[in-house]
Design a protein around this motif. Sequence first.
Motif, PDB file in Angstrom:
ATOM      1  N   PHE A  58     -68.395  -7.120  12.790  1.00  0.00           N
ATOM      2  CA  PHE A  58     -67.117  -6.463  12.492  1.00  0.00           C
ATOM      3  C   PHE A  58     -66.529  -7.037  11.212  1.00  0.00           C
ATOM      4  CE2 PHE A  58     -62.596  -5.807  12.686  1.00  0.00           C
ATOM      5  CZ  PHE A  58     -62.402  -4.614  13.379  1.00  0.00           C
ATOM      6  N   GLU A  59     -66.557  -8.356  11.115  1.00  0.00           N
ATOM      7  CA  GLU A  59     -65.948  -9.008   9.962  1.00  0.00           C
ATOM      8  C   GLU A  59     -66.812  -8.910   8.724  1.00  0.00           C
ATOM      9  OE1 GLU A  59     -63.046  -9.596  10.488  1.00  0.00           O
ATOM     10  OE2 GLU A  59     -63.025  -9.628  12.659  1.00  0.00           O
ATOM     11  N   MET A 228     -60.487 -17.920   4.452  1.00  0.00           N
ATOM     12  CA  MET A 228     -61.809 -17.840   5.072  1.00  0.00           C
ATOM     13  C   MET A 228     -61.992 -18.949   6.103  1.00  0.00           C
ATOM     14  SD  MET A 228     -65.552 -18.296   3.309  1.00  0.00           S
ATOM     15  CE  MET A 228     -65.293 -20.079   3.231  1.00  0.00           C
ATOM     16  N   ALA A 229     -61.593 -20.168   5.748  1.00  0.00           N
ATOM     17  CA  ALA A 229     -61.745 -21.296   6.666  1.00  0.00           C
ATOM     18  C   ALA A 229     -60.921 -21.101   7.940  1.00  0.00           C
ATOM     19  CB  ALA A 229     -61.326 -22.592   5.962  1.00  0.00           C
ATOM     20  N   TRP A 361     -57.514 -10.700   0.366  1.00  0.00           N
ATOM     21  CA  TRP A 361     -57.070 -11.408   1.574  1.00  0.00           C
ATOM     22  C   TRP A 361     -57.867 -10.932   2.782  1.00  0.00           C
ATOM     23  CZ3 TRP A 361     -55.382 -11.092   6.476  1.00  0.00           C
ATOM     24  CH2 TRP A 361     -54.611 -12.134   6.995  1.00  0.00           C
ATOM     25  N   ALA A 362     -57.935  -9.612   2.943  1.00  0.00           N
ATOM     26  CA  ALA A 362     -58.657  -9.054   4.094  1.00  0.00           C
ATOM     27  C   ALA A 362     -60.139  -9.399   4.034  1.00  0.00           C
ATOM     28  CB  ALA A 362     -58.459  -7.540   4.142  1.00  0.00           C
ATOM     29  N   SER A 363     -60.709  -9.380   2.822  1.00  0.00           N
ATOM     30  CA  SER A 363     -62.132  -9.690   2.667  1.00  0.00           C
ATOM     31  C   SER A 363     -62.413 -11.150   2.983  1.00  0.00           C
ATOM     32  CB  SER A 363     -62.566  -9.358   1.235  1.00  0.00           C
ATOM     33  OG  SER A 363     -63.934  -9.642   1.048  1.00  0.00           O
ATOM     34  N   SER A 364     -61.560 -12.048   2.505  1.00  0.00           N
ATOM     35  CA  SER A 364     -61.743 -13.478   2.778  1.00  0.00           C
ATOM     36  C   SER A 364     -61.618 -13.756   4.274  1.00  0.00           C
ATOM     37  CB  SER A 364     -60.704 -14.298   2.006  1.00  0.00           C
ATOM     38  OG  SER A 364     -60.809 -14.084   0.623  1.00  0.00           O
ATOM     39  N   PHE A 365     -60.630 -13.126   4.898  1.00  0.00           N
ATOM     40  CA  PHE A 365     -60.452 -13.288   6.340  1.00  0.00           C
ATOM     41  C   PHE A 365     -61.680 -12.756   7.083  1.00  0.00           C
ATOM     42  CE2 PHE A 365     -59.056 -12.136  10.551  1.00  0.00           C
ATOM     43  CZ  PHE A 365     -58.206 -13.170  10.919  1.00  0.00           C
ATOM     44  N   ASP A 369     -64.252 -14.653   9.543  1.00  0.00           N
ATOM     45  CA  ASP A 369     -64.368 -14.205  10.922  1.00  0.00           C
ATOM     46  C   ASP A 369     -65.783 -13.702  11.225  1.00  0.00           C
ATOM     47  OD1 ASP A 369     -62.974 -14.267  13.227  1.00  0.00           O
ATOM     48  OD2 ASP A 369     -61.907 -12.381  12.961  1.00  0.00           O
ATOM     49  N   PHE A 370     -66.588 -13.482  10.188  1.00  0.00           N
ATOM     50  CA  PHE A 370     -68.010 -13.224  10.390  1.00  0.00           C
ATOM     51  C   PHE A 370     -68.775 -14.531  10.562  1.00  0.00           C
ATOM     52  CE2 PHE A 370     -72.141 -13.190   8.130  1.00  0.00           C
ATOM     53  CZ  PHE A 370     -72.884 -12.485   9.067  1.00  0.00           C
TER      54      PHE A 370
END
Length: 477
Positions: A58-59, A228-229, A361-365, A369-370
């Motif tokens: 998903f991530e 990301m972390a 932001w969404a991509s790093s998150f 989360d992947f």
Amino acid sequence: MGINKHKFTRRELVTLLVLGSVHFASSICISLQAPFYPKEAELKGASATEYGLVFGSFELASFISSPIFGKYMNCIGAKFLLNTGIFVAAICSILFGLLDLVTSHVEFISLSFLLRIIEAVGSSAAITAAFSITATVFPDSVATTFATLEVFYGLGYIVGPTIGGLLFTAGGFILPFMVMGSVLMLDSVFIYFALPTLNDGSNRLRARGQLMQILRVPAVLLDSFSIMATAISMGFYSATLEPHLRDFNLSPVLIGIIFVISGGTYAVTAPLVGRLCDTRVYPKKLIMVGSMFIITSYLMVGPIPFFDLDRKLSLCIIGLIIHGLGLGCILVPCFIDAIRSSVAAGFGDDITTYGMISGLWASSFALGDFIGPSVAGVLYDVVGFRIGTLFVIGVHIIVFISVLTFVCVEKRPVPAPQPQSSLPPLEIDGDTKGCVLLNASWTQDPVPSYEIRSSPKREINGYGSVGSTLPVVKVSA
């Protein structure tokens, strides 16, 4: 983007409600199946590595698609992207519930991957659009508004596992996804009719953002790594916390309630952190505090094998509360700090920049989360939960050291001195008491010329406030 204390207009309130529903629904998409999917997947013959990758897929899809949506936000249109993304996620959620009818192990896992990936693309489209709309409609209170919307995300994180566990107990695997898909479908209709038309003044003919140039800004790159972390820490829990808690013999409902602790704490603390960011508290200092919270959380939930501690439910609960505090201290400050750093580096204070930062932001998150559940599944199979927590602890030690080093060596920008005008003084009808507003534009003509236009008189004094009556003359060169 300074501090602006004002009451929301009706348009802003409606926009806030719509965006809140998007954050609420998107977080449920991520967290709904956490209390029961791992066990159901194992009944189909799946290992922790396999269902961990299903969570992570998903991530991964969000990581790839979010920057694309952010870059071409102007071309697609924020409202259209928002509405379409929620609709796609709704369809995929309903179809995911039908996987219970699939008996083959290979087909079950394969279809799980496919539906989660498509659902992720829809969800990332909606979230990226929501972030951009937030920065566009609320430019003077981005951090506070963003944090308020994260309350909806936290509530979704709470409701997702809890309702998922309740519906699973009541109706099996199919019911949670059918209910969630129906709610998302209604939300799509609500967005279409309720969200006001956005006039961002952007050029829809082409996307002007330069994502790689923004990533060359050191502060933005560091914010992205911190996001990301943090997502890694969330993903690690989502994939392996349920197996870690099985020895306590908890029901799916109780496990769902435990899953909401971290998200609930985040929902409470996020507005407070956002307010701190909007009142001149340096965001990177909050990021350092957040990384220490997350390290402490994993030391307790494991607990770390080097401590002579037995695994206790009370330690897990306290650790998850501390984890929620860490989420609030990192995710909210990173968003506003990335926008401020981009604008300070010369990027426009407009929806083009907001779109790219939102996508980033969404991509790093999503990348975090992947990585989180994917690595968590492998580590759980190989070394177990306790030793596996060292991975997340190590990542956040790196975050803390990196941000601390950045703060120590950072050079804050010094305002440049205002240039002196070389235009000769003006004398207007011998009246030296008038207020002259000068708007000069330089040309190659060695002799400056002036165009004098009168404007109606108004009540002002020498400092621009209401007071005496003086003639106002606008002069442009």
